[in-house]
Design an enzyme around this catalytic site. Structure first.
Site, PDB file in Angstrom:
ATOM      1  CG  ASN A 230      40.693   9.475  51.022  1.00 45.64           C
ATOM      2  OD1 ASN A 230      39.847   9.349  51.912  1.00 45.64           O
ATOM      3  ND2 ASN A 230      41.352   8.456  50.540  1.00 45.64           N
ATOM      4  CG  HIS A 231      35.885   9.813  52.966  1.00 47.93           C
ATOM      5  ND1 HIS A 231      35.659   9.465  54.254  1.00 47.93           N
ATOM      6  CD2 HIS A 231      36.510   8.758  52.399  1.00 47.93           C
ATOM      7  CE1 HIS A 231      36.109   8.246  54.466  1.00 47.93           C
ATOM      8  NE2 HIS A 231      36.643   7.799  53.352  1.00 47.93           N
ATOM      9  CG  PHE A 232      35.742  13.257  46.507  1.00 52.07           C
ATOM     10  CD1 PHE A 232      34.836  13.242  45.462  1.00 52.07           C
ATOM     11  CD2 PHE A 232      36.830  12.404  46.431  1.00 52.07           C
ATOM     12  CE1 PHE A 232      34.996  12.392  44.373  1.00 52.07           C
ATOM     13  CE2 PHE A 232      37.006  11.549  45.338  1.00 52.07           C
ATOM     14  CZ  PHE A 232      36.097  11.542  44.326  1.00 52.07           C
TER      15      PHE A 232
ATOM     16  N   GLY B  76      39.384   9.650  40.989  1.00 51.82           N
ATOM     17  CA  GLY B  76      40.710  10.265  40.966  1.00 51.82           C
ATOM     18  C   GLY B  76      40.872  11.078  42.237  1.00 51.82           C
TER      19      GLY B  76
ATOM     20  CG  HIS C 179      41.523   2.259  46.165  1.00 45.43           C
ATOM     21  ND1 HIS C 179      42.892   2.348  46.011  1.00 45.43           N
ATOM     22  CD2 HIS C 179      41.220   2.991  47.251  1.00 45.43           C
ATOM     23  CE1 HIS C 179      43.368   3.111  46.982  1.00 45.43           C
ATOM     24  NE2 HIS C 179      42.398   3.519  47.740  1.00 45.43           N
ATOM     25  N   GLY C 180      42.017   3.811  43.114  1.00 52.29           N
ATOM     26  CA  GLY C 180      42.138   5.263  42.970  1.00 52.29           C
ATOM     27  C   GLY C 180      43.532   5.594  42.484  1.00 52.29           C
TER      28      GLY C 180
ATOM     29  CD  GLU D 296      35.719  15.311  42.224  1.00 50.82           C
ATOM     30  OE1 GLU D 296      36.804  15.631  42.716  1.00 50.82           O
ATOM     31  OE2 GLU D 296      35.616  14.693  41.136  1.00 50.82           O
TER      32      GLU D 296
END
Lengths: 135, 481
Positions: B205-207, B379, B403-404, B209
């Site tokens: 889930n690391h990203f 998100g 946290h998300g 953006e």
């Protein structure tokens, strides 16, 4: 005999492996873990790494063994698909891992956890184990 | 099986399982959710895990869960527990394997229309500059001495070496460095894993953006945070990579043995814990602090690469990217909180939860003192993210929020339900640029596999734990090479 299967889990990777012997069980769980990394393998001669581990009991031994293999996989960029057992009891293990160099991994496994850990011998004498990997 | 009847409704947004529910509970278990979301949590073991946390020695007042709760190992994700520093335990399972997984937001002074012509080029450049660490991307191998300096110095060490501005330091939670870090408590194995991963994004889930401010809710606060409508922001979500994972693995193993010595019996192996004042507890805390510092340094290095890409593409006419704030969401920290009217030192475990200090709190930067700490809630890929601000009300939750969005569907199920190319197509139809390595990773992180971030943030906002300041939407999603 099926080597391993992936079970449903919301966020992580839960795997069940099978084996006619404990040795085969450890190997199949290792294969399940390394296959999940979906590595691109470099064509090269095989690599050998030695592992020596002592744990509290058989199920912890499985997790500690996988953690060690994962460490070696990441540090050396190698995956291992064969095990040569030198010593193997319920709390001790001495093995050689045999594998290949990797070009890239497509997935990451962060860690091997003790959560919902289960190692058991079935009525028919075969073995099965469930391990949750943090990904 | 835990059911709705086991809960006491404390307010529209807060539910409690009383201590009497299970004999081994030391305190009640509380969860911040709407009624509808409460029922959704019964689909996995997260509430059982929340109850398990309530059995840990030294836990103070209650075991807490945020609305993004989902099943973890030991602690649920979205779990919070504060332990008495003199009688309590510390649990690596209360932090997680990805120590100081966290998120930071960089703000530009450009509006979308000014940046639009450069976006695709920028996304490609960022993808090239910031490796995932799994493939052929940039590889720098540090020696152990340099790793040790990062473990103890965190962001400060990187800024010292020229990878950032002085202002970056004060814009990080704990100024990007926990003082308890002692590199000698970290194994050689962990250090080895950390040698070539500073400045790598990881996977899952690391990203990274490129986003724009879509809506402002609190104008005065937004102004102090330096946010305006249509503004371009860059968000970075990653943690301590293999180094942190190894620290957790090492200490969970050690604590499992130590628990026998200390006579600690717990309902789940992954809760493995030791007294905070024991050699094992102290060792873990120092090593965890090292992992946290490494993660802050990692996000700082990525920031350096992103800034480089930014200048390369937009030229010197574009002002530099300024760090809004950097928050940790997998961490244990020593904090002073009020318990029964008196200040008390606690070790607060936040696992998939974000610290959210109120206005005037001494631990937040001067520039934000008047309004409170910026809280960044990422998100899921392709959906909205939020900037919130800490409030006094969250005192009851040890100044903590979610946290998300929180997963609801397994990765496996996500791959079956959402073909990767369709996910990419959906994002592109919405005008979002997607730069990725493999379609599988994209399918796993499909927005449909997560709770709706708007619902989760609504609970936080409506319960008063934090206030919405801005809603951000993605313009480009980047996964490293």
């Amino acid at each position: 005999m099926k080597k391993y299967e992936i079970l449903e889990h919301t966020a992580d990777l839960k795997m069940r492996a099978f084996g006619r012997t404990k040795e085969e069980l450890f190997l199949n769980m290792l294969l399940g873990m390394t296959n999940s990394l979906r590595a691109e393998i470099k064509k090269q001669k095989s690599k050998i790494k030695k592992i020596k581990i002592k744990s509290l009991n058989l199920s912890n031994l499985l997790v500690d063994f996988l953690s060690e293999a994962l460490y070696l996989t990441q540090i050396n960029r190698e995956i291992y698909n064969k095990i040569k057992f030198k010593k193997f009891t319920d709390i001790k293990l001495e093995v050689e891992l045999i594998g290949q160099k990797v070009e890239r991994f497509s997935e990451d496994i962060k860690a091997v956890t003790y959560h919902d850990l289960d190692v058991r011998q079935r009525k028919d004498g075969t073995w099965e184990a469930t391990v949750l990997f943090d990904i | 099986m835990i059911a709705k009847k086991d809960f006491k409704k404390l307010s529209e947004w807060l539910w409690e399982i009383p201590q009497s529910f299970r004999q081994d509970m030391r305190v009640p278990a509380r969860i911040y959710v709407s009624e509808k979301m409460l029922e959704d949590t019964f689909g996995d073991k997260s509430i059982d895990q929340l109850v398990n946390v309530a059995t840990l020695p030294g836990i103070t007042k209650y075991s807490l869960a945020m609305p993004d709760i989902h099943e973890g190992y030991g602690f649920p994700i979205g779990g919070v527990a504060a332990m008495d520093i003199s009688t309590g335990v510390i649990s690596p399972g209360g932090v997680g394997y990805d120590i100081n997984c966290g998120v930071r937001a960089l703000k530009s002074n450009l509006e979308q229309k000014e940046a639009q012509p450069f976006l695709d080029k920028l996304a490609i450049k960022i993808q090239r500059e910031v490796p995932s660490g799994l493939g052929r991307g940039r590889q720098i191998k540090l020696d152990t001495t340099s790793v040790n300096k990062i473990l103890e110095g965190g962001v400060k060490r990187l800024v010292e070496k020229g990878f950032g501005e002085k202002e970056d330091i004060e814009s990080c939670e704990s100024e990007g460095q926990l003082p308890q870090a002692d590199a000698s408590t970290v194994s050689e194995k962990a250090k080895n894993r950390g040698r070539d991963q500073v400045g790598t994004l990881g996977s899952g889930n690391h990203f990274l953006e490129i986003q724009k401010v879509e809506k402002i809710f609190e104008e005065e606060v937004a102004k102090i945070f330096g946010l305006f409508p249509d503004q371009i922001l860059i968000m970075i979500h990653t943690g301590s990579r293999g180094l942190g994972h190894q620290i957790a693995t090492d200490y969970i193993r050690e604590m499992m043995r130590a628990m026998l010595k200390y006579g600690i019996i717990l309902p789940d192996r992954e809760l493995a814990a030791s007294p905070i004042n024991s050699p094992e507890g102290k060792g873990y805390f120092s090593a965890m602090a090292c992992g946290a510092n490494y993660a802050w340094a990692n996000r700082q290095m990525i920031t350096h690469y992103v800034r480089k890409a930014w200048t390369d593409v937009l030229g010197s006419q574009a002002s530099s990217l300024e760090l809004l704030y950097d928050v940790a969401h997998n961490i244990a920290k020593i904090e002073e909180h009020e318990v029964n009217g008196k200040p008390k030192k606690l070790v607060v475990h936040r696992k998939g939860a974000t610290r959210a200090f109120p206005p005037q709190h001494p631990e937040i930067p001067k520039k934000y003192q008047k309004v409170g700490q910026p809280v960044i809630i990422p998100g899921t890929m392709g959906t909205a993210s939020y900037i919130l601000v800490g409030t006094e009300k969250s005192k009851e939750a040890w100044y903590t929020v979610c946290h998300g969005a929180g997963r609801v569907m397994s990765r496996h199920a996500a791959i079956r339900s959402f073909p990767g190319n369709q996910v990419v197509q959906n994002l592109e139809t919405k005008g979002i640029i997607v730069k990725y390595w493999g379609l599988r990773g994209i399918a796993e992180e499909a927005p449909g596999a997560y709770k709706d971030v708007d619902d989760v943030v609504e609970v936080i906002h409506s319960s008063g734990l934090s206030k919405k300041v801005a809603r951000l939407v993605p313009l480009a999603v980047i996964k490293g090479e």
